[in-house]
Design a protein around this motif. Structure first.
Motif, short mmCIF file in Angstrom:
data_model
loop_
_atom_site.label_atom_id
_atom_site.label_comp_id
_atom_site.label_asym_id
_atom_site.label_seq_id
_atom_site.Cartn_x
_atom_site.Cartn_y
_atom_site.Cartn_z
N ILE A 1 63.37 104.51 1.77
CA ILE A 1 62.26 103.79 1.16
C ILE A 1 61.84 102.62 2.04
O ILE A 1 60.65 102.39 2.27
CB ILE A 1 62.66 103.28 -0.24
N LEU A 2 62.83 101.89 2.54
CA LEU A 2 62.54 100.74 3.40
C LEU A 2 61.80 101.19 4.66
O LEU A 2 60.80 100.57 5.06
CB LEU A 2 63.83 100.03 3.78
N LEU A 3 62.26 102.27 5.29
CA LEU A 3 61.61 102.76 6.51
C LEU A 3 60.18 103.21 6.23
O LEU A 3 59.27 102.98 7.04
CB LEU A 3 62.42 103.91 7.11
N ILE B 1 53.97 92.10 -6.72
CA ILE B 1 52.70 92.33 -7.41
C ILE B 1 51.94 93.47 -6.76
O ILE B 1 51.39 94.35 -7.44
CB ILE B 1 51.84 91.04 -7.41
N ASP B 2 51.88 93.48 -5.45
CA ASP B 2 51.13 94.52 -4.74
C ASP B 2 51.74 95.91 -4.94
O ASP B 2 51.02 96.91 -4.93
CB ASP B 2 51.09 94.20 -3.25
N ASP B 3 53.06 95.97 -5.07
CA ASP B 3 53.73 97.26 -5.26
C ASP B 3 54.20 97.43 -6.70
O ASP B 3 55.25 98.05 -6.95
CB ASP B 3 54.91 97.38 -4.30
N ARG B 4 53.40 96.93 -7.62
CA ARG B 4 53.78 97.05 -9.04
C ARG B 4 53.88 98.52 -9.47
O ARG B 4 54.65 98.85 -10.38
CB ARG B 4 52.77 96.31 -9.93
N GLY B 5 53.11 99.39 -8.84
CA GLY B 5 53.17 100.80 -9.18
C GLY B 5 54.54 101.39 -8.93
O GLY B 5 55.03 102.21 -9.72
N LEU B 6 55.18 100.99 -7.84
CA LEU B 6 56.54 101.46 -7.55
C LEU B 6 57.52 100.92 -8.57
O LEU B 6 58.41 101.63 -9.04
CB LEU B 6 56.96 101.03 -6.15
N ILE B 7 57.36 99.64 -8.92
CA ILE B 7 58.32 98.98 -9.81
C ILE B 7 58.26 99.56 -11.21
O ILE B 7 59.29 99.74 -11.87
CB ILE B 7 58.05 97.46 -9.84
N THR B 8 57.06 99.87 -11.70
CA THR B 8 56.92 100.34 -13.08
C THR B 8 57.18 101.83 -13.24
O THR B 8 57.44 102.31 -14.34
CB THR B 8 55.51 100.02 -13.61
N ARG B 9 57.15 102.59 -12.13
CA ARG B 9 57.28 104.04 -12.25
C ARG B 9 58.57 104.60 -11.67
O ARG B 9 58.98 105.71 -12.02
CB ARG B 9 56.10 104.73 -11.54
N ILE B 10 59.20 103.87 -10.77
CA ILE B 10 60.35 104.41 -10.05
C ILE B 10 61.51 103.43 -10.12
O ILE B 10 61.32 102.21 -10.02
CB ILE B 10 59.99 104.67 -8.57
N SER B 11 62.71 103.95 -10.28
CA SER B 11 63.91 103.12 -10.27
C SER B 11 64.49 103.10 -8.87
O SER B 11 64.88 104.13 -8.33
CB SER B 11 64.94 103.66 -11.27
N PRO C 1 66.24 99.91 -5.78
CA PRO C 1 66.58 98.50 -5.59
C PRO C 1 65.33 97.69 -5.21
O PRO C 1 64.81 97.80 -4.10
CB PRO C 1 67.59 98.53 -4.43
N ARG C 2 64.85 96.87 -6.14
CA ARG C 2 63.61 96.12 -5.90
C ARG C 2 63.72 95.14 -4.74
O ARG C 2 62.72 94.72 -4.17
CB ARG C 2 63.22 95.34 -7.16
N VAL C 3 64.93 94.79 -4.38
CA VAL C 3 65.14 93.84 -3.29
C VAL C 3 64.61 94.40 -1.97
O VAL C 3 64.36 93.65 -1.02
CB VAL C 3 66.63 93.48 -3.16
N ILE C 4 64.39 95.71 -1.91
CA ILE C 4 63.83 96.32 -0.70
C ILE C 4 62.43 95.78 -0.41
O ILE C 4 62.04 95.66 0.76
CB ILE C 4 63.82 97.86 -0.84
N LEU C 5 61.68 95.42 -1.45
CA LEU C 5 60.31 94.95 -1.24
C LEU C 5 60.27 93.60 -0.51
O LEU C 5 59.58 93.47 0.50
CB LEU C 5 59.57 94.90 -2.57
N PRO C 6 61.00 92.56 -0.98
CA PRO C 6 61.03 91.33 -0.18
C PRO C 6 61.75 91.51 1.16
O PRO C 6 61.45 90.80 2.12
CB PRO C 6 61.76 90.32 -1.07
N LEU C 7 62.67 92.46 1.22
CA LEU C 7 63.35 92.74 2.50
C LEU C 7 62.34 93.27 3.52
O LEU C 7 62.31 92.85 4.68
CB LEU C 7 64.48 93.74 2.28
#
Length: 273
Positions: free
Chosen positions: A26-28, A103-113, A115-121
């Motif tokens: 996901i990160l890549l 906020i920009d990737d809210r679609g990922l957060i609300t639909r998929i489980s 590790p959310r820490v990947i987004l700020p990473l």
């Protein structure tokens, strides 16, 4: 994206290395997506990465190198400005993105489980390519002005790692708070503009009154920028050990408190965002 990693949300589980390692795909993907979005449909492409700090360096050279009364180190002022601007651009681009990444990737957060820490990473790594290009340009200017390259350049990856950790710590804070209070996305650009002038980008630590230097070093960027100059320009810019210690302590406090805050609030993101 072909694979997504699902796991039961149990709070601080994102801090476990096995979970993050399984989610590396996901990160890549996010890194590749951001690089393509940044340079797609631009005439100059990656050259914008060079032009922005170079133009700012020219302004700094004129205002501070010619009009300002700053110490003369026997070097062209652009060589003093470019290492600092390269890391400042890396820092500011990461923070701009990090404050709104959830906020920009809210679609990922609300639909998929995942590790959310990947987004700020991912946001904290933003513009790494631009940093490499700008550092290469700085080396080019050193060769042009016949300033010798030294083995200190081998320390640049260390400065990069600590700058990345600073980005990550701040982005954990800003992205979390921005989910609950959207004022953050308005304040961040203003804070970054002010930060350019209160960080030693256009000047050096020696330009700060001696009685204020220790207080000034509470800004973690001070130790990082001075270290970057040392890597390029040598012993004349050797950072003060106490300043590095103060800056490092500030960085560690930001990182650990950011991890704790993010871990406490992560389960609420999908409901609030």
């Amino acid at each position: 994206m072909e694979k997504w990693i699902n796991h039961t949300d149990t709070g601080f589980r994102f801090m476990k290395p096995p979970v993050l390692w399984k989610s590396r795909g996901i990160l890549l993907h996010l890194i590749r997506r951001d690089v393509l979005v940044t340079y797609k449909q631009t005439i100059l492409g990656v050259f914008w990465t060079v032009l922005k700090p170079l133009a700012m360096a020219m302004v700094i050279v004129f205002v501070f190198g010619r009009l300002g009364q700053f110490p003369n180190y026997g070097l062209p002022y652009i060589l003093i400005a470019l290492p600092a601007l390269s890391f400042w651009e890396f820092f500011s681009n990461s923070i701009n993105r990090g404050s709104i990444c959830l906020i920009d990737d809210r679609g990922l957060i609300t639909r998929i489980s995942f590790p959310r820490v990947i987004l700020p990473l991912n946001a904290s790594l933003r513009n790494t390519l631009g940093l490499i290009i700008n550092l290469a340009v700085t080396v080019g200017f050193m060769l042009y002005y016949e300033v010798p390259l030294t083995l200190n350049l081998l320390l640049l990856p260390v400065v990069y790692i600590f700058t990345f950790l600073l980005n990550f710590g701040i982005n954990l804070w800003l992205s979390t708070v921005n989910v609950f209070y959207r004022d953050v996305m308005t304040l961040v650009p203003f804070i970054l503009r002010a930060g350019l002038f209160i960080s030693p980008v256009a000047f050096t630590l020696q330009s700060v009154p001696p009685n204020l230097q220790k207080l000034y070093c509470l800004n973690p960027l001070v130790g990082l920028i001075e270290s970057a100059r040392f890597c390029f320009l040598g012993r004349e810019f050797l950072p003060d050990f106490q300043c590095l210690l103060v800056s490092g302590t500030s960085l560690l406090a930001l990182l650990l408190s950011g991890l704790y805050l993010f871990g406490k609030c992560e389960r609420k993101f999908a409901d609030v965002i």
